[in-house]
Motif scaffolding. Structure first.
Motif, PDB file in Angstrom:
ATOM      1  N   ASP A   1       0.859  -1.182   0.000  1.00  0.00           N
ATOM      2  CA  ASP A   1       0.000   0.000   0.000  1.00  0.00           C
ATOM      3  C   ASP A   1       0.897   1.234   0.000  1.00  0.00           C
ATOM      4  O   ASP A   1       1.552   1.528   0.999  1.00  0.00           O
ATOM      5  CB  ASP A   1      -0.888  -0.007   1.250  1.00  0.00           C
TER       6      ASP A   1
ATOM      7  N   ARG B   1      -0.744   7.411   7.264  1.00  0.00           N
ATOM      8  CA  ARG B   1      -0.974   7.407   5.827  1.00  0.00           C
ATOM      9  C   ARG B   1      -0.712   8.782   5.216  1.00  0.00           C
ATOM     10  O   ARG B   1      -0.940   9.810   5.858  1.00  0.00           O
ATOM     11  CB  ARG B   1      -2.413   7.001   5.504  1.00  0.00           C
TER      12      ARG B   1
ATOM     13  N   ARG C   1      -1.832  10.557   1.615  1.00  0.00           N
ATOM     14  CA  ARG C   1      -2.594  10.434   0.373  1.00  0.00           C
ATOM     15  C   ARG C   1      -2.442  11.705  -0.453  1.00  0.00           C
ATOM     16  O   ARG C   1      -2.467  12.814   0.086  1.00  0.00           O
ATOM     17  CB  ARG C   1      -4.074  10.186   0.668  1.00  0.00           C
TER      18      ARG C   1
ATOM     19  N   THR D   1      -1.408  16.873  -0.543  1.00  0.00           N
ATOM     20  CA  THR D   1      -0.997  15.729   0.265  1.00  0.00           C
ATOM     21  C   THR D   1      -1.596  15.842   1.654  1.00  0.00           C
ATOM     22  O   THR D   1      -1.398  16.848   2.333  1.00  0.00           O
ATOM     23  CB  THR D   1       0.529  15.647   0.383  1.00  0.00           C
TER      24      THR D   1
ATOM     25  N   ALA E   1      -4.054  13.832  -3.624  1.00  0.00           N
ATOM     26  CA  ALA E   1      -5.222  14.011  -4.488  1.00  0.00           C
ATOM     27  C   ALA E   1      -5.238  15.442  -5.000  1.00  0.00           C
ATOM     28  O   ALA E   1      -5.140  16.391  -4.217  1.00  0.00           O
ATOM     29  CB  ALA E   1      -6.515  13.714  -3.725  1.00  0.00           C
TER      30      ALA E   1
ATOM     31  N   ASP F   1       0.275   4.250   0.277  1.00  0.00           N
ATOM     32  CA  ASP F   1      -0.148   5.316   1.189  1.00  0.00           C
ATOM     33  C   ASP F   1       0.426   5.149   2.593  1.00  0.00           C
ATOM     34  O   ASP F   1       0.501   6.117   3.353  1.00  0.00           O
ATOM     35  CB  ASP F   1      -1.680   5.354   1.307  1.00  0.00           C
TER      36      ASP F   1
END
Length: 231
Positions: free
Chosen positions: A173, A190, A192, A198, A194, A175
């Motif tokens: 994973d 984590r 992420r 971040t 998008a 992330d």
């Protein structure tokens, strides 16, 4: 107290996690973000009322004492025996290895300082032995009275990779930055990405069922937009 996803856990309910140049204090029982503050350095020890961080002030290292409930300053310790290499090596674990133990006299902090090679041109051959090699020391700190005294140096254990970090790298994973488990709860730090932003968060899951208990955002970095061209 013990290490926890790159930060430190007080052994009761609070974790202090370095993220994006700040420290986030989280109640890991509920996921509540207690406080977040930038510029404190790296968390290295914690008691019921004080968080101890290692920070750089110019060339010098400092130990900062922070109120664990509010995130406010509670004192500083300078000139505790560490060479003035903070401006060159920083406070990352690969440069400064620090172990903390609670004793009847207070917190015993044992440190080992080295100049890591992080690529680029090799260091000059005429660097001093102190700079090229390792130095170590130890102090006993009373975090309430904000006083410290030198202590006999003990040899630190060789550097090892924590099992949770090895697991994090093998999950597949992308992330997941780090994993840990306390009792029946598994935690994942984590990151992420998008739309160019971040977000770093701490996630808690039931270790048996895998169900998500909570997820708390710790920081968000918004990508800067390019400056428009002028005609």
């Amino acid at each position: 107290m013990r290490d926890f996803v790159g930060g430190i856990y007080d052994g009761e309910s609070r974790a202090f996690i370095p993220v994006a140049g700040a420290i986030a204090a989280v109640d890991i029982a509920t996921g509540r973000l207690l406080w977040r503050r930038a510029g404190l350095g790296r968390p290295v020890a914690v008691t019921g009322s004080r968080l101890v961080t290692l920070a750089a002030e110019g060339k010098s290292f400092q130990l900062r004492l922070i109120d664990t409930s509010t995130g406010e300053d509670a004192g500083r310790i300078a000139d505790f025996g560490m060479p003035d290499l903070a401006g060159e090596v920083g406070t990352a674990p690969d440069a400064v290895d620090m172990e903390a133990d609670k004793t009847p006299e207070g917190l015993r902090l044992s440190w080992r300082l080295r100049r890591p090679y992080r690529g680029g041109a090799p260091p000059p051959a005429d660097l001093s032995e102190q700079t090229r090699g390792e130095t170590s020391g130890a102090i006993v700190l009373d975090p309430e009275k904000v006083v410290a005294r030198q202590a006999a140096t003990t040899r630190l254990a060789p550097d090892t990779v924590r099992p949770v970090d090895a697991i994090a790298r093998s999950t597949g994973d992308p992330d997941v930055l780090a994993l840990d488990q306390i009792g029946g709860t598994a935690f994942a730090l984590r990151a992420r990405i998008a739309s160019g932003n971040t977000e770093v968060s701490l996630e808690a899951r039931d270790a048996s069922s895998g169900s998500v208990l909570w997820e708390t955002p710790l920081s968000q970095h918004v990508a800067s937009k390019p400056t428009p061209l002028r005609n």
